[in-house]
Design a protein around this motif. Structure first.
Motif, PDB file in Angstrom:
ATOM      1  N   ARG A  24       7.426 -14.135   5.292  1.00 33.54           N
ATOM      2  CA  ARG A  24       8.362 -13.545   4.326  1.00 33.54           C
ATOM      3  C   ARG A  24       8.622 -12.093   4.677  1.00 33.54           C
ATOM      4  O   ARG A  24       7.774 -11.414   5.249  1.00 33.54           O
ATOM      5  N   THR A  25       9.788 -11.600   4.302  1.00 33.57           N
ATOM      6  CA  THR A  25      10.074 -10.177   4.385  1.00 33.57           C
ATOM      7  C   THR A  25       9.590  -9.576   3.079  1.00 33.57           C
ATOM      8  O   THR A  25      10.214  -9.736   2.040  1.00 33.57           O
ATOM      9  N   VAL A  26       8.433  -8.927   3.130  1.00 27.92           N
ATOM     10  CA  VAL A  26       7.794  -8.413   1.919  1.00 27.92           C
ATOM     11  C   VAL A  26       8.176  -6.956   1.698  1.00 27.92           C
ATOM     12  O   VAL A  26       8.611  -6.265   2.622  1.00 27.92           O
ATOM     13  N   ARG A  27       8.004  -6.505   0.476  1.00 26.03           N
ATOM     14  CA  ARG A  27       8.323  -5.122   0.113  1.00 26.03           C
ATOM     15  C   ARG A  27       7.030  -4.379  -0.189  1.00 26.03           C
ATOM     16  O   ARG A  27       6.183  -4.859  -0.932  1.00 26.03           O
ATOM     17  N   LYS A  28       6.907  -3.186   0.386  1.00 26.16           N
ATOM     18  CA  LYS A  28       5.767  -2.323   0.105  1.00 26.16           C
ATOM     19  C   LYS A  28       5.979  -1.706  -1.274  1.00 26.16           C
ATOM     20  O   LYS A  28       7.009  -1.096  -1.541  1.00 26.16           O
ATOM     21  N   VAL A  29       4.998  -1.880  -2.169  1.00 31.40           N
ATOM     22  CA  VAL A  29       5.129  -1.358  -3.526  1.00 31.40           C
ATOM     23  C   VAL A  29       4.131  -0.247  -3.830  1.00 31.40           C
ATOM     24  O   VAL A  29       4.201   0.362  -4.893  1.00 31.40           O
ATOM     25  N   GLY A  30       3.210   0.008  -2.916  1.00 34.83           N
ATOM     26  CA  GLY A  30       2.259   1.089  -3.154  1.00 34.83           C
ATOM     27  C   GLY A  30       1.245   1.206  -2.036  1.00 34.83           C
ATOM     28  O   GLY A  30       1.296   0.481  -1.044  1.00 34.83           O
ATOM     29  N   LYS A  31       0.337   2.165  -2.210  1.00 40.91           N
ATOM     30  CA  LYS A  31      -0.742   2.382  -1.247  1.00 40.91           C
ATOM     31  C   LYS A  31      -2.045   2.495  -2.012  1.00 40.91           C
ATOM     32  O   LYS A  31      -2.075   3.057  -3.111  1.00 40.91           O
ATOM     33  N   VAL A  32      -3.112   1.973  -1.427  1.00 42.10           N
ATOM     34  CA  VAL A  32      -4.441   2.131  -2.008  1.00 42.10           C
ATOM     35  C   VAL A  32      -5.422   2.430  -0.887  1.00 42.10           C
ATOM     36  O   VAL A  32      -5.162   2.143   0.283  1.00 42.10           O
ATOM     37  N   THR A  33      -6.564   3.004  -1.252  1.00 37.92           N
ATOM     38  CA  THR A  33      -7.634   3.259  -0.302  1.00 37.92           C
ATOM     39  C   THR A  33      -8.884   2.570  -0.819  1.00 37.92           C
ATOM     40  O   THR A  33      -9.287   2.788  -1.968  1.00 37.92           O
ATOM     41  N   VAL A  34      -9.471   1.733   0.015  1.00 33.18           N
ATOM     42  CA  VAL A  34     -10.689   1.016  -0.339  1.00 33.18           C
ATOM     43  C   VAL A  34     -11.731   1.365   0.717  1.00 33.18           C
ATOM     44  O   VAL A  34     -11.534   1.113   1.902  1.00 33.18           O
ATOM     45  N   SER A  35     -12.832   1.968   0.307  1.00 30.02           N
ATOM     46  CA  SER A  35     -13.903   2.390   1.218  1.00 30.02           C
ATOM     47  C   SER A  35     -13.352   3.210   2.380  1.00 30.02           C
ATOM     48  O   SER A  35     -13.639   2.964   3.543  1.00 30.02           O
ATOM     49  N   ARG A  36     -12.504   4.156   2.056  1.00 26.83           N
ATOM     50  CA  ARG A  36     -11.881   5.074   3.024  1.00 26.83           C
ATOM     51  C   ARG A  36     -10.984   4.376   4.041  1.00 26.83           C
ATOM     52  O   ARG A  36     -10.725   4.893   5.116  1.00 26.83           O
TER      53      ARG A  36
END
Length: 117
Positions: free
Chosen positions: A76-88
């Motif tokens: 699928r052509t997905v859309r980026k909706v945000g950013k997160v950081t998990v364990s750096r």
């Protein structure tokens, strides 16, 4: 029968109010037309920017990318909706565009120069 000055003044005020309302209506129509043209122009510019890709490499910072959706089990052509950081470790939050799925999941961010598979 002659018309009194009061009747003439009332009629003049009514005509002035009608004229002002007609001018306001005309201004609203012109602004709506300009707004519609502006939206169309901005949309065309956005599509042109999205189309400015070199052969095989995605646009930098594009909110769209092609990934396999774990829910649909399809590419699928997905859309980026945000950013997160998990364990750096940084991840992009992406959403499946399929109406029945709309799954949110984490994907590693695209790096500059990375060629889409």
């Amino acid at each position: 029968m002659t018309e009194s000055h009061v009747d003439a003044a009332v009629r003049a005020r009514i005509e002035a109010a009608r004229r002002r309302e007609a001018e306001r209506r005309q201004q609203r129509e012109e602004l709506a037309a300009a707004r519609t043209a502006g939206v169309a122009r901005r949309h065309a510019a956005k599509l042109a920017r999205q189309a400015q890709t070199t052969e095989g490499t995605p646009m930098p910072n594009s909110p769209f990318r092609s990934l396999p959706c774990p829910g649909c089990r399809a590419q699928r052509t997905v859309r980026k909706v945000g950013k997160v950081t998990v364990s750096r470790v940084a991840f992009d939050v992406v959403r499946c565009p399929q109406a029945g799925c709309e799954l949110l999941w984490l994907a590693l961010p695209e790096r500059p120069g990375q060629v889409a598979a």
